[in-house]
Design a protein around this motif. Structure first.
Motif, PDB file in Angstrom:
ATOM      1  N   VAL A  11       0.843  -1.204   0.000  1.00 26.42           N
ATOM      2  CA  VAL A  11       0.000   0.000   0.000  1.00 26.42           C
ATOM      3  C   VAL A  11       0.876   1.251   0.000  1.00 26.42           C
ATOM      4  O   VAL A  11       0.649   2.193  -0.764  1.00 26.42           O
ATOM      5  CB  VAL A  11      -0.945   0.007   1.219  1.00 26.42           C
ATOM      6  N   ALA A  12       1.900   1.241   0.880  1.00 27.15           N
ATOM      7  CA  ALA A  12       2.782   2.406   0.963  1.00 27.15           C
ATOM      8  C   ALA A  12       3.598   2.591  -0.312  1.00 27.15           C
ATOM      9  O   ALA A  12       3.901   3.722  -0.706  1.00 27.15           O
ATOM     10  CB  ALA A  12       3.721   2.254   2.159  1.00 27.15           C
ATOM     11  N   THR A  13       3.961   1.489  -0.969  1.00 27.91           N
ATOM     12  CA  THR A  13       4.806   1.570  -2.163  1.00 27.91           C
ATOM     13  C   THR A  13       4.008   1.907  -3.416  1.00 27.91           C
ATOM     14  O   THR A  13       4.447   2.712  -4.252  1.00 27.91           O
ATOM     15  CB  THR A  13       5.529   0.224  -2.384  1.00 27.91           C
ATOM     16  N   GLY A  21      -0.859   5.837  -4.904  1.00 29.63           N
ATOM     17  CA  GLY A  21      -0.592   7.136  -5.494  1.00 29.63           C
ATOM     18  C   GLY A  21       0.448   7.112  -6.595  1.00 29.63           C
ATOM     19  O   GLY A  21       0.703   8.143  -7.230  1.00 29.63           O
ATOM     20  N   THR A  22       1.092   5.961  -6.831  1.00 26.36           N
ATOM     21  CA  THR A  22       2.099   5.873  -7.890  1.00 26.36           C
ATOM     22  C   THR A  22       1.674   4.829  -8.924  1.00 26.36           C
ATOM     23  O   THR A  22       1.221   5.170 -10.010  1.00 26.36           O
ATOM     24  CB  THR A  22       3.480   5.524  -7.300  1.00 26.36           C
ATOM     25  N   GLU A  23       1.809   3.558  -8.552  1.00 32.77           N
ATOM     26  CA  GLU A  23       1.385   2.496  -9.462  1.00 32.77           C
ATOM     27  C   GLU A  23      -0.138   2.475  -9.612  1.00 32.77           C
ATOM     28  O   GLU A  23      -0.659   2.201 -10.698  1.00 32.77           O
ATOM     29  CB  GLU A  23       1.864   1.133  -8.938  1.00 32.77           C
ATOM     30  N   TYR A  24      -0.843   2.740  -8.501  1.00 30.89           N
ATOM     31  CA  TYR A  24      -2.305   2.702  -8.495  1.00 30.89           C
ATOM     32  C   TYR A  24      -2.833   3.894  -7.709  1.00 30.89           C
ATOM     33  O   TYR A  24      -2.200   4.366  -6.762  1.00 30.89           O
ATOM     34  CB  TYR A  24      -2.816   1.400  -7.854  1.00 30.89           C
ATOM     35  N   ALA A  25      -3.996   4.383  -8.104  1.00 31.70           N
ATOM     36  CA  ALA A  25      -4.645   5.461  -7.359  1.00 31.70           C
ATOM     37  C   ALA A  25      -5.029   4.973  -5.967  1.00 31.70           C
ATOM     38  O   ALA A  25      -5.307   3.780  -5.771  1.00 31.70           O
ATOM     39  CB  ALA A  25      -5.885   5.942  -8.112  1.00 31.70           C
ATOM     40  N   TRP A  26      -5.059   5.898  -5.010  1.00 37.29           N
ATOM     41  CA  TRP A  26      -5.358   5.514  -3.627  1.00 37.29           C
ATOM     42  C   TRP A  26      -6.734   4.882  -3.502  1.00 37.29           C
ATOM     43  O   TRP A  26      -6.960   4.037  -2.642  1.00 37.29           O
ATOM     44  CB  TRP A  26      -5.253   6.732  -2.712  1.00 37.29           C
ATOM     45  N   GLY A  27      -7.664   5.258  -4.356  1.00 39.75           N
ATOM     46  CA  GLY A  27      -9.007   4.690  -4.284  1.00 39.75           C
ATOM     47  C   GLY A  27      -9.239   3.509  -5.201  1.00 39.75           C
ATOM     48  O   GLY A  27     -10.381   3.041  -5.333  1.00 39.75           O
TER      49      GLY A  27
END
Length: 520
Positions: free
Chosen positions: A226-228, A231-237
């Motif tokens: 989740v931390a990795t 917001g980068t590989e996948y959107a937070w939602g």
């Protein structure tokens, strides 16, 4: 738990002192340097690795696989050391790390490399857990301050020297030697450990809590992903991140429930009943959050905004690292001389908060001297906390729990670093893209907010200037959230209760607390 002995005396073994302790700590420090340096060196070599092996889409997994394996394995190694002795576990973890290094150097494609990095990470988790626990076993808390400078120097050397060494090895020897270089150094560690380490041998009939270990590993894996990825590989939602969050809650919740029923829990919950240990767990998380976020974004700011060359980017951290080492050494000597330590978590939290607030004020007009002074303030705060966190934690638990306590603090620090990079990175990227959109509305959005030096040089002058302002705004947001974390560390420090430090080491006069043990 049943425990037997090879042949042990009931009387206390004399504690090692002075040169003997330093000699025994030397292989531990070299091993710690190995595990800390690895990601720094490999990170520098990754572009060359991808050019040789291909598999750009799997690039992030070269680092993520190592981090995941290290974090997931650390608590298990700590418990195994408590049950069966630390010297054998330390040597085993070094061997696993070296096997993973050798295989990584021989990898023929990216899939193989990622798999071999997992093996490396499993060994690295054992190294970190064993080093901290062995220091706690060899040196009583009252005396540990004398050796803090060694630990601080190792951490600073890895952060500053890693990119330099990685670049030199990749340029002159090839990327495979970024892994092979571990082999001769590791061989020295194994020989020295066999010769100089003298630790209690445990013969325990207790079995490791395998269901608990599996649940903990699964939960930690989900948290780190989740931390990795968030917001980068996948959107937070996104479905992936939401599913990982649900898996983390389910696994960790079940783990906590199981630990109340396991005969020999892998992470006994009673250690968290100690107020000081719980507070140091929070402080360790915050320290990892702040330190690794700063290590990532300070060089980025100085390269993009102040025009400093990226070639020796590790040297940009010298003001912070130098202050950290000096203060850690001073804190250690004061703690050993007086037996008092509460002032350091309080001062560390206050300085960390102040340093992050100062760093958050940097803009396009901030001079390099000002930035260096701000970094020194942050470094002083980190130096106050660097080893005091571990010292207080080990002093707050029974001697038989030193391994799991040390591993838990190491784990919280690692998780903090993962979340620090993720959260500060998300804020940085969002702010950079917003400012770029304001300054250059007619231009297409940047593909990624963090540009390397080569990409930045290809931009038009107007866009370069806009990016300088955007980077300054992005680091402001990142360091501002870091200052909130610093405030949490200050609060934890204020709540610490000063309990007298033990004057005996686990390998010395406290044999009764370990059960009857022999000496290896």
């Amino acid at each position: 738990m049943a425990t037997t002995i090879d042949k042990a005396a009931d009387t206390a073994q004399p504690e090692a002192r002075g040169p003997n302790i330093r000699l025994m700590l030397l292989p531990l420090m070299i091993a710690m340097l190995l595990s800390q340096l690895d990601n720094m060196i490999v990170g520098t070599a990754i572009p060359t690795v991808v050019g040789d092996l291909g598999g750009m889409e799997h690039l992030s997994w070269v680092v993520t696989a190592y981090t995941l394996a290290t974090a997931a394995a650390t608590p298990v190694w700590g418990k195994l050391g408590d049950l069966h002795g630390r010297k054998g576990l330390f040597i085993t973890s070094v061997v696993i790390f070296l096997v993973g290094s050798a295989l990584s150097g021989m990898a023929q494609d990216m899939t193989q490399l990622i798999g071999f990095r997992v093996i490396q990470g499993l060994g690295a988790g054992g190294l970190m857990a064993a080093v901290m626990a062995i220091v706690g076993e060899l040196v009583p808390p009252r005396e540990q301050g004398r050796y803090q400078g060694m630990l601080a120097a190792v951490l600073a050397l890895s952060m500053i020297g890693g990119p330099l060494v990685g670049g030199a090895i990749t340029d002159h020897l090839g990327w495979r030697w970024a892994f092979y270089i571990n082999l001769p150094i590791g061989a020295v560690v194994l020989v020295m450990a066999a010769m100089v380490l003298r630790l209690p041998v445990r013969r325990s009939s207790a079995r490791i809590d395998y269901p608990g270990a599996a649940l903990l590993m699964a939960g930690i894996t989900a948290v780190v992903l989740v931390a990795t990825w968030g917001g980068t590989e996948y959107a937070w939602g996104s479905d992936v991140i939401v599913s990982l969050c649900a898996a983390a809650v389910l696994c960790l919740g079940t783990f906590v429930f199981w630990q109340t029923r396991a005969a020999e829990p892998v992470l006994p919950l009673h250690i968290f009943r100690s107020r000081n240990f719980a507070l140091m767990s929070v402080t360790g998380f915050v320290m990892g959050f702040v330190m690794f976020g700063a290590v990532l974004f300070l060089p980025l700011y100085q390269q993009a905004v102040q025009g400093v060359s990226a070639t020796n980017s590790g040297l940009l951290l010298l003001p912070m690292m130098s202050a950290m080492i000096v203060v850690a050494m001073a804190a250690g000597r004061i703690t050993s001389g007086t037996g008092r330590y509460k002032a350091f978590p309080v001062a560390g939290g206050a300085l960390m908060l102040t340093g992050m607030l100062l760093l958050s004020t940097m803009d396009t007009s901030t001079s390099r001297t000002e930035a260096a002074l701000y970094m020194a303030v942050l470094g002083a705060g980190l130096g106050c906390l660097l080893q005091v966190i571990m010292l207080i934690s080990q002093n707050s638990v029974d001697i038989r729990d030193i391994g799991v306590a040390s591993a838990a603090i190491t784990l919280f620090r690692m998780l903090g670093s993962s979340f620090g990079v993720a959260v500060m990175g998300a804020l940085f990227n969002r702010r950079v893209l917003e400012v770029m959109a304001e300054h250059t509305p007619a231009r297409p959005a940047l593909a990624h907010a963090q540009l390397d030096a080569a990409s930045l040089a290809r931009l038009e002058p107007a866009v370069q200037e806009a990016y300088r302002h955007a980077t300054a705004a992005g680091t402001h947001s990142a360091f501002l959230i870091g200052s909130l974390a610093g405030a949490l560390a200050l609060l934890a420090g204020l709540l610490v209760r000063e309990v007298a430090l033990r004057r005996t080491a686990a390998s010395g006069v406290s044999q009764a607390n370990l059960g009857r043990t022999g000496q290896d």
